[in-house]
Design an enzyme around this catalytic site. Structure first.
Site, PDB file in Angstrom:
ATOM      1  N   LYS A  66      -6.238  17.203   3.432  1.00  0.00           N
ATOM      2  CA  LYS A  66      -5.193  16.183   3.354  1.00  0.00           C
ATOM      3  C   LYS A  66      -4.263  16.503   2.203  1.00  0.00           C
ATOM      4  O   LYS A  66      -4.719  16.848   1.107  1.00  0.00           O
ATOM      5  CB  LYS A  66      -5.882  14.816   3.081  1.00  0.00           C
ATOM      6  N   LYS A  90      -8.602  15.094  -6.014  1.00  0.00           N
ATOM      7  CA  LYS A  90      -8.020  13.736  -5.941  1.00  0.00           C
ATOM      8  C   LYS A  90      -8.670  12.894  -4.836  1.00  0.00           C
ATOM      9  O   LYS A  90      -9.024  11.730  -5.054  1.00  0.00           O
ATOM     10  CB  LYS A  90      -6.500  13.848  -5.688  1.00  0.00           C
ATOM     11  N   LYS A 102      -2.133  21.304   0.757  1.00  0.00           N
ATOM     12  CA  LYS A 102      -0.736  21.021   0.398  1.00  0.00           C
ATOM     13  C   LYS A 102       0.143  22.045   1.096  1.00  0.00           C
ATOM     14  O   LYS A 102      -0.295  23.169   1.359  1.00  0.00           O
ATOM     15  CB  LYS A 102      -0.553  21.148  -1.126  1.00  0.00           C
ATOM     16  N   THR A 185       2.104   4.934  -3.711  1.00  0.00           N
ATOM     17  CA  THR A 185       1.832   5.762  -4.896  1.00  0.00           C
ATOM     18  C   THR A 185       2.298   5.016  -6.152  1.00  0.00           C
ATOM     19  O   THR A 185       1.571   4.948  -7.154  1.00  0.00           O
ATOM     20  CB  THR A 185       2.501   7.142  -4.767  1.00  0.00           C
ATOM     21  N   ASN A 216      10.676   8.483  -4.442  1.00  0.00           N
ATOM     22  CA  ASN A 216       9.696   7.550  -3.872  1.00  0.00           C
ATOM     23  C   ASN A 216       8.779   6.996  -4.968  1.00  0.00           C
ATOM     24  O   ASN A 216       8.684   5.783  -5.158  1.00  0.00           O
ATOM     25  CB  ASN A 216       8.883   8.259  -2.784  1.00  0.00           C
ATOM     26  N   SER A 344      -2.623   6.555   2.653  1.00  0.00           N
ATOM     27  CA  SER A 344      -2.576   7.485   3.789  1.00  0.00           C
ATOM     28  C   SER A 344      -3.882   7.404   4.574  1.00  0.00           C
ATOM     29  O   SER A 344      -3.898   7.446   5.810  1.00  0.00           O
ATOM     30  CB  SER A 344      -2.364   8.926   3.306  1.00  0.00           C
TER      31      SER A 344
HETATM   32  N1  LIG Z   1       5.208  10.783  -2.400  1.00  0.00           N
HETATM   33  C1  LIG Z   1       3.931  10.568  -2.665  1.00  0.00           C
HETATM   34  O1  LIG Z   1       3.264   9.745  -2.000  1.00  0.00           O
HETATM   35  C2  LIG Z   1       3.251  11.271  -3.797  1.00  0.00           C
HETATM   36  C3  LIG Z   1       3.948  12.052  -4.678  1.00  0.00           C
HETATM   37  N2  LIG Z   1       3.310  12.583  -5.766  1.00  0.00           N
HETATM   38  C4  LIG Z   1       4.024  13.385  -6.752  1.00  0.00           C
HETATM   39  O2  LIG Z   1       5.033  12.583  -7.370  1.00  0.00           O
HETATM   40  C5  LIG Z   1       6.141  13.413  -7.759  1.00  0.00           C
HETATM   41  C6  LIG Z   1       7.416  12.841  -7.167  1.00  0.00           C
HETATM   42  O3  LIG Z   1       7.292  12.827  -5.748  1.00  0.00           O
HETATM   43  P1  LIG Z   1       8.230  11.903  -4.830  1.00  0.00           P
HETATM   44  O4  LIG Z   1       8.654  10.715  -5.591  1.00  0.00           O
HETATM   45  O5  LIG Z   1       7.533  11.759  -3.555  1.00  0.00           O
HETATM   46  O6  LIG Z   1       9.458  12.864  -4.602  1.00  0.00           O
HETATM   47  P2  LIG Z   1      10.976  12.467  -4.221  1.00  0.00           P
HETATM   48  O7  LIG Z   1      11.546  13.681  -3.613  1.00  0.00           O
HETATM   49  O8  LIG Z   1      11.009  11.192  -3.485  1.00  0.00           O
HETATM   50  O9  LIG Z   1      11.639  12.207  -5.650  1.00  0.00           O
HETATM   51  C7  LIG Z   1      11.668  13.183  -6.648  1.00  0.00           C
HETATM   52  C8  LIG Z   1      12.486  12.653  -7.804  1.00  0.00           C
HETATM   53  O10 LIG Z   1      12.429  13.603  -8.876  1.00  0.00           O
HETATM   54  C9  LIG Z   1      13.764  13.859  -9.306  1.00  0.00           C
HETATM   55  N3  LIG Z   1      13.838  15.182  -9.917  1.00  0.00           N
HETATM   56  C10 LIG Z   1      13.791  16.390  -9.315  1.00  0.00           C
HETATM   57  N4  LIG Z   1      13.929  17.350 -10.228  1.00  0.00           N
HETATM   58  C11 LIG Z   1      14.070  16.731 -11.418  1.00  0.00           C
HETATM   59  C12 LIG Z   1      14.271  17.174 -12.741  1.00  0.00           C
HETATM   60  N5  LIG Z   1      14.355  18.477 -13.023  1.00  0.00           N
HETATM   61  N6  LIG Z   1      14.381  16.253 -13.744  1.00  0.00           N
HETATM   62  C13 LIG Z   1      14.318  14.927 -13.458  1.00  0.00           C
HETATM   63  N7  LIG Z   1      14.119  14.447 -12.221  1.00  0.00           N
HETATM   64  C14 LIG Z   1      14.013  15.345 -11.224  1.00  0.00           C
HETATM   65  C15 LIG Z   1      14.610  13.707  -8.065  1.00  0.00           C
HETATM   66  O11 LIG Z   1      15.985  13.512  -8.378  1.00  0.00           O
HETATM   67  C16 LIG Z   1      13.967  12.467  -7.473  1.00  0.00           C
HETATM   68  O12 LIG Z   1      14.450  11.316  -8.124  1.00  0.00           O
HETATM   69  C17 LIG Z   1       5.780  14.815  -7.291  1.00  0.00           C
HETATM   70  O13 LIG Z   1       5.150  15.501  -8.358  1.00  0.00           O
HETATM   71  C18 LIG Z   1       4.780  14.575  -6.171  1.00  0.00           C
HETATM   72  O14 LIG Z   1       3.924  15.660  -5.955  1.00  0.00           O
HETATM   73  C19 LIG Z   1       1.981  12.360  -6.008  1.00  0.00           C
HETATM   74  C20 LIG Z   1       1.237  11.595  -5.150  1.00  0.00           C
HETATM   75  C21 LIG Z   1       1.790  11.064  -3.927  1.00  0.00           C
HETATM   76  O1  LIG Z   2      -0.678  10.952   1.251  1.00  0.00           O
HETATM   77  C1  LIG Z   2      -1.184  12.049   1.309  1.00  0.00           C
HETATM   78  O2  LIG Z   2      -1.889  12.437   2.219  1.00  0.00           O
HETATM   79  C2  LIG Z   2      -0.989  13.077   0.195  1.00  0.00           C
HETATM   80  C3  LIG Z   2      -0.037  12.683  -0.881  1.00  0.00           C
HETATM   81  C4  LIG Z   2       0.105  13.844  -1.823  1.00  0.00           C
HETATM   82  O3  LIG Z   2       0.617  14.873  -1.443  1.00  0.00           O
HETATM   83  C5  LIG Z   2      -0.419  13.751  -3.163  1.00  0.00           C
HETATM   84  O4  LIG Z   2      -1.210  12.859  -3.462  1.00  0.00           O
HETATM   85  O5  LIG Z   2      -0.059  14.615  -4.001  1.00  0.00           O
END
Ligand SMILES: NC(=O)C1=CN([C@@H]2O[C@H](COP(=O)(O)OP(=O)(O)OC[C@H]3O[C@@H](n4cnc5c(N)ncnc54)[C@H](O)[C@@H]3O)[C@@H](O)[C@H]2O)C=CC1
Ligand SMILES: O=C(O)CCC(=O)C(=O)O
Length: 411
Positions: A66, A90, A102, A185, A216, A344
């Site tokens: 996952k 995790k 991943k 998250t 997100n 999820s």
């Molecule tokens: N979406 C999810 O359910 C989960 C996400 N994560 C982690 O959380 C982090 C963010 O993921 P999401 O919010 O889903 O991605 P997203 O794509 O929705 O948002 C990413 C954000 O980071 C910003 N960003 C990108 N490069 C940057 C930089 N150099 N400096 C400052 N901001 C920057 C973007 O502008 C955007 O606001 C990642 O590390 C991801 O692996 C972890 C667990 C679950």
């Molecule tokens: O929701 C999921 O299955 C995985 C989310 C994820 O990529 C993470 O926790 O880093």
């Protein structure tokens, strides 16, 4: 430090604390399968564009693999490998019946049109459809991808294997996505932060927060912390960084970002240098964007008392050592951001049962999982006399090791 080297170093330290047999340690570290595929699409102007897509399936001892799919220019094999390994620990920390995986495509989604993104996602799915599945490997969104991306994967997968919504999570609710997954998250980050602060006689209300990343995870964490009475004093995203010591109006910022596609120019705060976001004055720092951003170059300058790792591997081990000497408490990624994969799991369960939960139920059960996860991590900290990162790693690695030994290796 390279993401894979950092993650593997943390794993090895946990394996030593647990006294794992060296052969078992080696078997847990090596990924189950690494997939690398060429994805070529016609662009809207008729020219061709080629990208490289990856899916690393790290471990399946505890259940189907996952993990999310990331679209970002810096996606590379080592990074995806590290992220897949983190998913294995995790899902075990969260105690959901999964292994870890991943995926990612090295591309800049901001520079592709919606139809180009759709073609790219469909080509990627065509290349990996035989290797994913409801009981083998279940993708979800990560950086640069979203529910729409999951809808395209679901549709493309259906052409080969029939309609099967549980093959991806983080889908649109209209296609069987779970209520509450979008915010999960960020909501998990809220629950985790509240549990940690409570141990220090503090609460969300009254603390000053800085958040890096407003996608997100960052934007939901900001909204929920704001609702909980926390004051968000600085935020950044790829477009820039802003500060308001009196607290940023998060509701207006969310609306602004939807409209302008970035926080740059938001009228309710002052612009600051994006590089200084992590060293802004605050109580709680929440990195919610890229990995490796807190390292030996800037760790000494961090002013927060608590770091909540909403992003995956935002702190490298050298920064951990510096921050620990400074007395900064770090809540590690494999627990702090586990709310996403936990919901999820709820989505997958709902799809398999063909029964939809209410949002109240999703949020309530998520809170139970996050509270249990926090207590389990702290128990390991006591047992092994270690910090929260090693508490979480020993918890996750031990659960995977036990499942691996129980299943055995005989051919
Ligand atoms: N979406 C999810 O359910 C989960 C996400 N994560 C982690 O959380 C982090 C963010 O993921 P999401 O919010 O889903 O991605 P997203 O794509 O929705 O948002 C990413 C954000 O980071 C910003 N960003 C990108 N490069 C940057 C930089 N150099 N400096 C400052 N901001 C920057 C973007 O502008 C955007 O606001 C990642 O590390 C991801 O692996 C972890 C667990 C679950
Ligand atoms: O929701 C999921 O299955 C995985 C989310 C994820 O990529 C993470 O926790 O880093």
């Amino acid at each position: 430090m390279n993401a894979l080297a950092a993650t593997s170093r943390n794993f090895r330290q946990a394996a030593r604390l647990l006294g794992l047999d060296s052969k078992l340690e080696k078997s847990l570290l090596i990924p189950f399968r690494e997939i690398k595929v060429e994805c070529t699409i016609p662009k809207d102007d008729g020219t061709l564009a080629s990208f490289v897509g990856f899916r690393v399936q790290h471990d399946n001892a505890r259940g189907p693999m996952k993990g999310g799919i990331r679209y970002h220019p810096e996606v590379d094999p080592d990074e995806v490998n590290a992220l897949a390994q983190l998913m294995t620990w995790k899902t075990a920390v969260a105690n959901v019946p999964y292994g870890g995986a991943k995926g990612g495509i090295g591309c800049d989604p901001g520079k592709l049109s919606i139809s180009e993104l759709e073609r790219l996602t469909r080509v990627f799915t065509q290349k990996i459809h035989d290797l994913i599945g409801v009981h083998t490997d279940v993708p979800a969104p990560d950086m640069g991808t979203n529910p729409q991306t999951m809808a395209w994967i679901l549709d493309e997968y259906a052409k080969f294997h029939g309609y099967s919504p549980a093959v991806v999570t983080g889908k649109p609710v209209d296609l069987g996505g779970s209520l509450g997954r979008d915010a999960a998250t960020g909501r998990g980050v809220l629950f985790a932060t509240a549990a940690l602060l409570q141990d220090y006689g503090k609460s969300i209300s009254g603390q000053r927060f800085v958040i890096q990343g407003f996608g997100n995870v960052g934007s939901w964490a900001a909204q929920l912390i704001n609702e909980g009475g926390g004051k968000i004093v600085a935020v950044s995203d790829i477009s820039g960084a802003i500060r308001n010591p009196n607290g940023i109006d998060i509701t207006s910022l969310v609306k602004y970002v939807k409209d302008k596609r970035g926080i740059k120019g938001f009228p309710g705060a002052d612009p600051i240098d994006a590089n200084s976001i992590l060293i802004e004055d605050c109580d709680v720092l929440i990195p919610a964007a890229l990995g490796g951003v807190i390292n030996k170059e800037n760790a000494n300058e961090i002013r927060a008392k608590f770091i909540i790792e909403a992003a995956n591997h935002p702190c490298d081990p050298e920064a951990d050592e510096i921050l620990s000497k400074k007395g900064v408490v770090i809540l590690p990624d494999i627990f702090a951001n586990s709310g996403g994969v936990t919901v999820s799991y709820f989505e997958w369960v709902q799809n398999i049962q063909c029964f939809m939960w209410s949002e109240e139920k999703v949020n309530g059960v998520l809170k139970t999982y996050m509270t249990k996860g926090y207590n389990d991590v702290k128990e390991m900290c006591k047992t092994h006399n270690c910090d929260l990162r090693m508490g979480a790693f020993t918890l996750g690695v031990n659960r995977v090791a036990r499942a691996t030994v129980l299943r055995g290796w005989e051919a």
